[in-house]
Motif scaffolding. Structure first.
Motif, PDB file in Angstrom:
ATOM      1  N   TYR A   1      66.755 -53.354  46.855  1.00 31.54           N
ATOM      2  CA  TYR A   1      68.062 -53.079  46.246  1.00 31.54           C
ATOM      3  C   TYR A   1      67.955 -51.791  45.437  1.00 31.54           C
ATOM      4  O   TYR A   1      67.027 -51.639  44.623  1.00 31.54           O
ATOM      5  N   ILE A   2      68.912 -50.892  45.626  1.00 31.39           N
ATOM      6  CA  ILE A   2      68.831 -49.580  44.970  1.00 31.39           C
ATOM      7  C   ILE A   2      70.161 -49.204  44.333  1.00 31.39           C
ATOM      8  O   ILE A   2      71.226 -49.339  44.951  1.00 31.39           O
ATOM      9  N   GLN A   3      70.074 -48.717  43.102  1.00 30.50           N
ATOM     10  CA  GLN A   3      71.205 -48.115  42.413  1.00 30.50           C
ATOM     11  C   GLN A   3      70.949 -46.619  42.282  1.00 30.50           C
ATOM     12  O   GLN A   3      69.823 -46.201  41.984  1.00 30.50           O
ATOM     13  N   SER A   4      71.994 -45.822  42.495  1.00 32.24           N
ATOM     14  CA  SER A   4      71.919 -44.379  42.303  1.00 32.24           C
ATOM     15  C   SER A   4      72.633 -44.030  41.002  1.00 32.24           C
ATOM     16  O   SER A   4      73.830 -44.278  40.852  1.00 32.24           O
ATOM     17  N   ALA A   5      71.891 -43.482  40.051  1.00 29.62           N
ATOM     18  CA  ALA A   5      72.467 -43.135  38.746  1.00 29.62           C
ATOM     19  C   ALA A   5      71.911 -41.781  38.322  1.00 29.62           C
ATOM     20  O   ALA A   5      70.723 -41.671  38.012  1.00 29.62           O
ATOM     21  N   TYR A   6      72.739 -40.767  38.313  1.00 37.13           N
ATOM     22  CA  TYR A   6      72.227 -39.440  37.995  1.00 37.13           C
ATOM     23  C   TYR A   6      71.626 -39.390  36.591  1.00 37.13           C
ATOM     24  O   TYR A   6      70.655 -38.686  36.348  1.00 37.13           O
ATOM     25  N   ALA A   7      72.198 -40.179  35.684  1.00 37.00           N
ATOM     26  CA  ALA A   7      71.668 -40.176  34.314  1.00 37.00           C
ATOM     27  C   ALA A   7      71.918 -41.531  33.661  1.00 37.00           C
ATOM     28  O   ALA A   7      72.930 -42.178  33.927  1.00 37.00           O
ATOM     29  N   LEU A   8      70.959 -41.960  32.830  1.00 30.27           N
ATOM     30  CA  LEU A   8      71.138 -43.146  31.981  1.00 30.27           C
ATOM     31  C   LEU A   8      71.225 -42.653  30.548  1.00 30.27           C
ATOM     32  O   LEU A   8      70.331 -42.884  29.733  1.00 30.27           O
ATOM     33  N   ALA A   9      72.310 -41.966  30.249  1.00 24.34           N
ATOM     34  CA  ALA A   9      72.418 -41.227  28.994  1.00 24.34           C
ATOM     35  C   ALA A   9      72.570 -42.119  27.774  1.00 24.34           C
ATOM     36  O   ALA A   9      72.164 -41.747  26.667  1.00 24.34           O
ATOM     37  N   THR A  10      73.149 -43.297  27.951  1.00 19.47           N
ATOM     38  CA  THR A  10      73.405 -44.187  26.823  1.00 19.47           C
ATOM     39  C   THR A  10      72.988 -45.614  27.180  1.00 19.47           C
ATOM     40  O   THR A  10      72.888 -45.968  28.371  1.00 19.47           O
ATOM     41  N   PRO A  11      72.771 -46.471  26.186  1.00 15.91           N
ATOM     42  CA  PRO A  11      72.471 -47.883  26.483  1.00 15.91           C
ATOM     43  C   PRO A  11      73.580 -48.546  27.288  1.00 15.91           C
ATOM     44  O   PRO A  11      73.306 -49.392  28.146  1.00 15.91           O
ATOM     45  N   ALA A  12      74.836 -48.165  27.037  1.00 16.05           N
ATOM     46  CA  ALA A  12      75.958 -48.741  27.784  1.00 16.05           C
ATOM     47  C   ALA A  12      75.881 -48.371  29.255  1.00 16.05           C
ATOM     48  O   ALA A  12      76.138 -49.192  30.141  1.00 16.05           O
ATOM     49  N   LYS A  13      75.523 -47.120  29.533  1.00 14.92           N
ATOM     50  CA  LYS A  13      75.390 -46.673  30.917  1.00 14.92           C
ATOM     51  C   LYS A  13      74.224 -47.395  31.592  1.00 14.92           C
ATOM     52  O   LYS A  13      74.327 -47.798  32.765  1.00 14.92           O
ATOM     53  N   GLU A  14      73.149 -47.583  30.865  1.00 15.55           N
ATOM     54  CA  GLU A  14      71.996 -48.290  31.436  1.00 15.55           C
ATOM     55  C   GLU A  14      72.363 -49.739  31.752  1.00 15.55           C
ATOM     56  O   GLU A  14      72.001 -50.269  32.809  1.00 15.55           O
ATOM     57  N   ASP A  15      73.085 -50.398  30.842  1.00 13.32           N
ATOM     58  CA  ASP A  15      73.529 -51.773  31.087  1.00 13.32           C
ATOM     59  C   ASP A  15      74.432 -51.855  32.315  1.00 13.32           C
ATOM     60  O   ASP A  15      74.344 -52.792  33.107  1.00 13.32           O
ATOM     61  N   GLN A  16      75.289 -50.846  32.463  1.00 16.18           N
ATOM     62  CA  GLN A  16      76.200 -50.811  33.611  1.00 16.18           C
ATOM     63  C   GLN A  16      75.428 -50.742  34.927  1.00 16.18           C
ATOM     64  O   GLN A  16      75.753 -51.446  35.888  1.00 16.18           O
ATOM     65  N   GLU A  17      74.412 -49.896  34.971  1.00 15.87           N
ATOM     66  CA  GLU A  17      73.654 -49.728  36.213  1.00 15.87           C
ATOM     67  C   GLU A  17      72.753 -50.928  36.505  1.00 15.87           C
ATOM     68  O   GLU A  17      72.477 -51.242  37.668  1.00 15.87           O
ATOM     69  N   LEU A  18      72.298 -51.607  35.448  1.00 11.65           N
ATOM     70  CA  LEU A  18      71.387 -52.730  35.631  1.00 11.65           C
ATOM     71  C   LEU A  18      72.096 -54.066  35.812  1.00 11.65           C
ATOM     72  O   LEU A  18      71.473 -55.054  36.229  1.00 11.65           O
ATOM     73  N   ALA A  19      73.388 -54.113  35.511  1.00 13.07           N
ATOM     74  CA  ALA A  19      74.113 -55.396  35.487  1.00 13.07           C
ATOM     75  C   ALA A  19      73.989 -56.159  36.799  1.00 13.07           C
ATOM     76  O   ALA A  19      73.681 -57.365  36.804  1.00 13.07           O
ATOM     77  N   SER A  20      74.210 -55.490  37.920  1.00 10.61           N
ATOM     78  CA  SER A  20      74.153 -56.184  39.208  1.00 10.61           C
ATOM     79  C   SER A  20      72.725 -56.566  39.567  1.00 10.61           C
ATOM     80  O   SER A  20      72.473 -57.660  40.097  1.00 10.61           O
ATOM     81  N   LEU A  21      71.765 -55.689  39.273  1.00  4.23           N
ATOM     82  CA  LEU A  21      70.371 -55.978  39.614  1.00  4.23           C
ATOM     83  C   LEU A  21      69.831 -57.163  38.823  1.00  4.23           C
ATOM     84  O   LEU A  21      68.961 -57.902  39.302  1.00  4.23           O
ATOM     85  N   ARG A  22      70.321 -57.353  37.599  1.00  8.59           N
ATOM     86  CA  ARG A  22      69.878 -58.488  36.778  1.00  8.59           C
ATOM     87  C   ARG A  22      70.270 -59.818  37.398  1.00  8.59           C
ATOM     88  O   ARG A  22      69.651 -60.847  37.126  1.00  8.59           O
ATOM     89  N   LYS A  23      71.305 -59.814  38.229  1.00 12.30           N
ATOM     90  CA  LYS A  23      71.771 -61.046  38.858  1.00 12.30           C
ATOM     91  C   LYS A  23      70.956 -61.412  40.100  1.00 12.30           C
ATOM     92  O   LYS A  23      71.152 -62.482  40.676  1.00 12.30           O
ATOM     93  N   LEU A  24      70.068 -60.507  40.509  1.00 10.81           N
ATOM     94  CA  LEU A  24      69.289 -60.723  41.730  1.00 10.81           C
ATOM     95  C   LEU A  24      67.887 -61.203  41.372  1.00 10.81           C
ATOM     96  O   LEU A  24      67.111 -60.471  40.765  1.00 10.81           O
TER      97      LEU A  24
END
Length: 420
Positions: free
Chosen positions: A354-377
């Motif tokens: 499973y792969i997410q493409s995120a050009y930047a994880l500039a803030t904790p909120a952005k990091e949570d957004q990108e990780l949210a779906s992966l945490r469910k797997l």
């Protein structure tokens, strides 16, 4: 200096003597002829195959026009065959010969002949291989240069090299050209006078303005969910065109057949089923996509996602868009259904990643957004977030790999192969 296409050379070598017609497919100008007539031929000669045992015909060459006659081609090839060892028949642009299927199938009955062909994918497409060769066709699909092939040739994998690759793509002729203006002109000319013309000629498209507009729309919405009805609405509201949904669907299929576009289907990960429409579409070569838009819409997030999709496909993965359905509590205590997306669900044999493409994880909120779906797997398959910039590569405490884009592009298999 020769561009290394070792991945595809290895496939050709492995296919030798398998009793099938080897059909090299791929988009126009991605290096099919060079692979077969230069790289593979050099391998054969270096392995001790005698020159007279290699029968090569470039059917697009005017000097070989008479060999476009099927009987003349048969007579020419059979006239060069002998009984002393294996012979290798290499045919370029085989679709220029009428009844080429019968000719090639006839060679299946000759035990000491190995047949390798390329075809212009406006007439010899991936989906045709099985039917046209009666189940005896072995497709070897090649892609434009990956970033690894590009960087090995250029001798650089810097941030600047990544930006150049995302902007101009991986068509070999573009990579070989150093002048930026010539790169741009080549890409613009190829899209207009090669790819679109091929589509118009193969499918007898007369309203080609709608086709061109559709290419522009698809170039603008790379990585976004869409479908023919939604595109038809865009034509009506923005282009003032009454093109039908069926025509749009047909044109998109044509572009997929010609390897200009690829479609990624949505997949319900927990429900283990595919979801029909909308889809995501990606361009086989980013340079062609950017040229079609006049190099104006070069959002790095969209280009990075398209580039990663192409890299994963070149690694041999089938790639879907993942969907996860979950519930969350609203402020008033009610339960609300929520859909989370995984950019890429990649499958290759028994492997999945499973792969997410995120050009930047500039803030904790952005990091949570990108990780949210992966945490469910929690099914044991590898989970990765690929990040641009100077983000270091590491595994976080939740078992998710945070991988720098530069590191991933240098050695994709290191991250996507569970055995690596």
């Amino acid at each position: 200096m020769q561009i290394n296409r070792k991945r595809y050379l290895d496939k050709l070598i492995k296919s030798c003597g398998n009793g099938m017609i080897k059909v090299v497919t791929g988009m126009r100008r991605c290096g099919k002829s060079y692979l077969l007539f230069t790289i593979f031929k050099e391998y054969l000669l270096g392995s001790g195959v005698q020159q007279e045992h290699i029968i090569e015909v470039d059917l697009e060459n005017r000097l070989n026009k008479k060999l476009r006659d099927p009987d003349a081609l048969m007579e020419y090839i059979y006239g060069r065959l002998g009984q002393d060892g294996r012979y290798y028949v290499l045919l370029d642009e085989v679709q220029l010969v009428p009844e080429f299927e019968d000719i090639l199938n006839s060679f299946l009955k000759v035990p000491n002949v190995d047949v390798f062909v390329t075809g212009s994918n406006a007439r010899l497409l991936s989906k045709d291989v099985i039917t046209e060769f009666r189940g005896r066709g072995d497709e070897i699909r090649i892609h434009p240069l990956t970033f690894k092939e590009f960087s090995d040739f250029r001798g650089s994998s810097s941030e600047e090299a990544i930006r150049e690759y995302m902007l101009y793509g991986g068509l070999p002729q573009v990579v070989l050209e150093e002048d930026e203006e010539k790169k741009v002109n080549y890409l613009e000319q190829q899209m207009e006078h090669t790819y679109l013309r091929d589509l118009k000629e193969r499918y007898d498209i007369r309203q080609d303005d709608d086709l061109k507009e559709l290419v522009d729309i698809m170039a603008s919405c790379v990585g976004g969910l869409t479908n023919p009805p939604k595109i038809a609405d865009t034509f009506r509201s923005v282009k003032q065109s009454s093109i039908s949904v069926d025509t749009i669907r047909q044109y998109l299929e044509y572009m997929e057949d010609a390897f200009v576009l690829e479609r990624a289907i949505r997949y319900d990960i927990k429900g283990r089923k595919y979801i029909d429409s909308p889809y995501k579409y990606y361009f086989e070569d980013l340079g062609l996509r950017n040229a079609r838009l006049g190099f104006r819409q070069t959002e790095v997030t969209h280009m990075m996602e398209n580039m990663l999709y192409n890299e994963l496909r070149a690694c041999g993965f089938s790639v879907d868009v993942g969907q996860i359905y979950t519930e969350r509590k609203t402020e008033d205590g009610k339960r609300q259904r929520q859909t989370l997306e995984v950019d890429f669900v990649c499958n290759r044999g028994y492997q999945r990643v499973y792969i997410q493409s995120a050009y930047a994880l500039a803030t904790p909120a952005k990091e949570d957004q990108e990780l949210a779906s992966l945490r469910k797997l929690r099914d044991g398959f590898r989970r990765i977030v690929i990040v641009g910039g100077l983000q270091p590569t590491y595994m976080n405490e939740e078992g998710v790999y945070i991988v720098n884009l530069k590191d991933f592009l240098a050695t994709p298999e290191r991250f996507v192969d569970a055995n690596a």
